[in-house]
Design an enzyme around this catalytic site. Structure first.
Site, short mmCIF file in Angstrom:
data_model
loop_
_atom_site.label_atom_id
_atom_site.label_comp_id
_atom_site.label_asym_id
_atom_site.label_seq_id
_atom_site.Cartn_x
_atom_site.Cartn_y
_atom_site.Cartn_z
N HIS A 161 5.20 9.12 8.93
CA HIS A 161 4.26 8.02 8.73
C HIS A 161 4.71 6.80 9.54
O HIS A 161 5.91 6.61 9.78
CB HIS A 161 4.24 7.59 7.25
N TYR B 190 2.50 6.56 -4.76
CA TYR B 190 2.62 7.76 -3.93
C TYR B 190 1.81 8.86 -4.59
O TYR B 190 2.28 9.57 -5.48
CB TYR B 190 4.10 8.15 -3.78
N ASP C 6 0.91 5.38 -0.16
CA ASP C 6 0.46 6.64 0.41
C ASP C 6 -0.51 7.28 -0.58
O ASP C 6 -0.09 7.83 -1.58
CB ASP C 6 1.67 7.54 0.66
#
Length: 272
Positions: A248, A106, A147
């Site tokens: 998302h 992330y 991500d």
DNA sequence: ATGACTGATCTCATCAGA
């Protein structure tokens, strides 16, 4: 083997969405980001009930990453990136699932840019790139999944000119992404769909979902040892339209089975 | 330039997200 990534934006608040999607998509391995839960409140029992083993690194309120494996326990190999022992932001966890080493990440958002948050993002990106180089040098089947908070090219943004000064799209960040993939990693969604507009994120603001004002910021990067096994890739867009949706949508890839590939090759060899 | 929306938090306000 199906590998997916899903920034859930709160794993407990999003549990019903996550379980519904898992049952429908049946991925073999899943990388989750933005758990937004302390370590002890991760819903391990509910996921176990759904057939998934898990390793996770939680953090109160923010960040947090997890790797799930269907019918198996991921074999954790690392938590946290090397290079900064004081970094406590819970943004990286790594585990082996089904013969693939999966790094679940992330990336920091980095806004506002310029500023200390943007500097932290660039430093974090350097640490990721250094670690990725080690995985690459080892020649192992590996995937960097999650991500990345980067749109790699203009094709990945609904309106590129509006984003040029944003921490997700500034030249430094795009260059960092290009530098990473330049080691030899395959951006699987883009490889499978070279010219298609694919988005994985739509802001909650301004009716972004309704206008399809999206960004492609969730990525699955494959090492050369497995890139040749890529058979399909996609985004489960409809999940973004479900009630209580994350901002998302899940993205996924399919890899052909190693054993099946050997069989095919043997059969080809046998045929005159 | 601002704020729209959402989840989490020692909640009725603020922070972070992207």
């Amino acid at each position: 083997m199906k590998i997916a990534t899903f920034n859930v934006n709160g794993v407990n608040g999003r549990l019903a969405v996550l379980l519904r999607w898992l049952e429908q998509a049946r991925p073999d391995a899943v990388c989750l980001q933005e758990l937004k839960t302390p370590q002890e409140k991760f819903p391990a029992a509910a996921l176990e009930q759904a057939g998934y083993g898990a390793v996770w690194q939680g953090k109160k309120s923010w960040n947090g990453v997890a790797i799930l494996a269907r019918g198996a326990d991921p074999v954790e190999t690392r938590r946290g990136l090397p290079g900064d022992p004081d970094d406590a932001q819970s943004r990286y966890i790594e585990a082996a699932v089904g013969g693939v080493l999966i790094g679940c990440l992330y990336m920091p958002n980095g806004n506002p840019a310029p500023g200390p948050k943007f500097d932290y993002k660039l430093r974090w990106f350097e640490r990721l790139t250094a670690h990725a180089a080690e995985l690459m040098a080892a020649g192992i089947p590996a995937a960097l999944v999650g991500d990345f908070n980067v749109m790699p090219t203009d094709l990945d943004v609904y309106k590129p000119e509006r984003w040029v000064d944003d921490a997700l799209f500034r030249p430094e960040v795009r260059a960092a992404f290009a530098g990473l993939t330049g080691q030899g990693w395959t951006d699987a969604l883009r490889a499978a769909h070279p010219t298609e507009r694919l988005y994985t994120f739509w802001d909650y603001f301004r009716n972004a979902w309704g206008r399809d004002a999206g960004l492609r910021i969730d990525h699955l990067l494959l090492s050369p040892a497995i890139a040749g096994r890529l058979t399909a890739a996609g985004v489960d867009r409809e999940v973004r339209g479900w009630p209580k949706a994350s901002d998302h949508a899940p993205a996924w890839i399919e890899l052909s089975d190693v054993a099946a590939k050997r069989t095919t090759r043997a059969r080809r060899t046998a045929v005159p």
